[in-house]
Design an enzyme around this catalytic site. Sequence first.
Site, mmCIF file in Angstrom:
data_model
loop_
_atom_site.group_PDB
_atom_site.id
_atom_site.type_symbol
_atom_site.label_atom_id
_atom_site.label_comp_id
_atom_site.label_asym_id
_atom_site.label_seq_id
_atom_site.Cartn_x
_atom_site.Cartn_y
_atom_site.Cartn_z
ATOM 1 N N LYS A 48 0.760 -1.263 -0.160
ATOM 2 C CA LYS A 48 0.359 0.376 0.169
ATOM 3 C C LYS A 48 0.951 1.256 0.168
ATOM 4 C CE LYS A 48 -1.922 1.325 3.965
ATOM 5 N NZ LYS A 48 -2.721 2.079 5.064
ATOM 6 N N ASP A 62 -6.460 1.036 1.082
ATOM 7 C CA ASP A 62 -6.493 0.815 2.315
ATOM 8 C C ASP A 62 -7.891 0.869 2.871
ATOM 9 O OD1 ASP A 62 -8.508 3.401 1.593
ATOM 10 O OD2 ASP A 62 -7.273 5.165 2.561
#
Length: 226
Positions: free
Chosen positions: A122, A140
């Site tokens: 991420k 996320d």
Amino acid sequence: MSLSQDAITKILKTLEGRYPRAGTALTHKNPFEMLIATILSAQCTDKRVNTVTQVLFKKCRTPHDFVRLGKGNLERSIKTCGLYHTKAKNIVAACRMILNDYEGQVPQGREALMKLPGVGRKTANVVLSNAFGIPAIAVDTHVFRVSHRLGLVKARNPEETEKQLMEVIPRRQWSRAHHWLIHHGRALCHARKPNCLECPVRQWCQDFNERFPIKKSPGSIAQPGA
Ligand code: SF4
């Protein structure tokens, strides 16, 4: 039933219209600052990170500055961001690796970024898209929740979600779509109580239509509780 490509296109267009200036809220002047700010943002608000980096980036501008500052001093500077022991340890180690292996420059590839301590997929995607303009979708908690509710994906984890989103969203929109979904999650599609009545994409949203299955006359929009 999965969403049609036409519905996906309409959702993206609507979200773009709703959040035309969606982008990262993390203050940064270069890829290195973006990397540090993103590591600090784990389980912390962007606002808090910006307050901390406003002071921190004045005394530490380069990987060398962070190594020289050391873990203990860095911990004191970033304490309010939470998880500060781990974050300080990772940042100093990442800076050492950038100096030793990448001639002091933040690497531009996902694999290389993910070798840096404290950088998962991420974070790497956030840095790629925001610092280098390389299309990427960072998944996320907001992106995961909103994309599932809408029916854009059906995945078990963030990595599968990212892969499926990349299949249904045109590459040129990957980075911006990531921000649209985050903004939508923050503004309306809240985790506990989504504000569906105000939602401009509810007519295509699978979760909404499953919760409020009503007979629709042509051209009408579903109303909850009808
Ligand atoms: S209709 Fe509700 S659940 Fe669906 S995207 Fe909008 S706010 Fe989220």
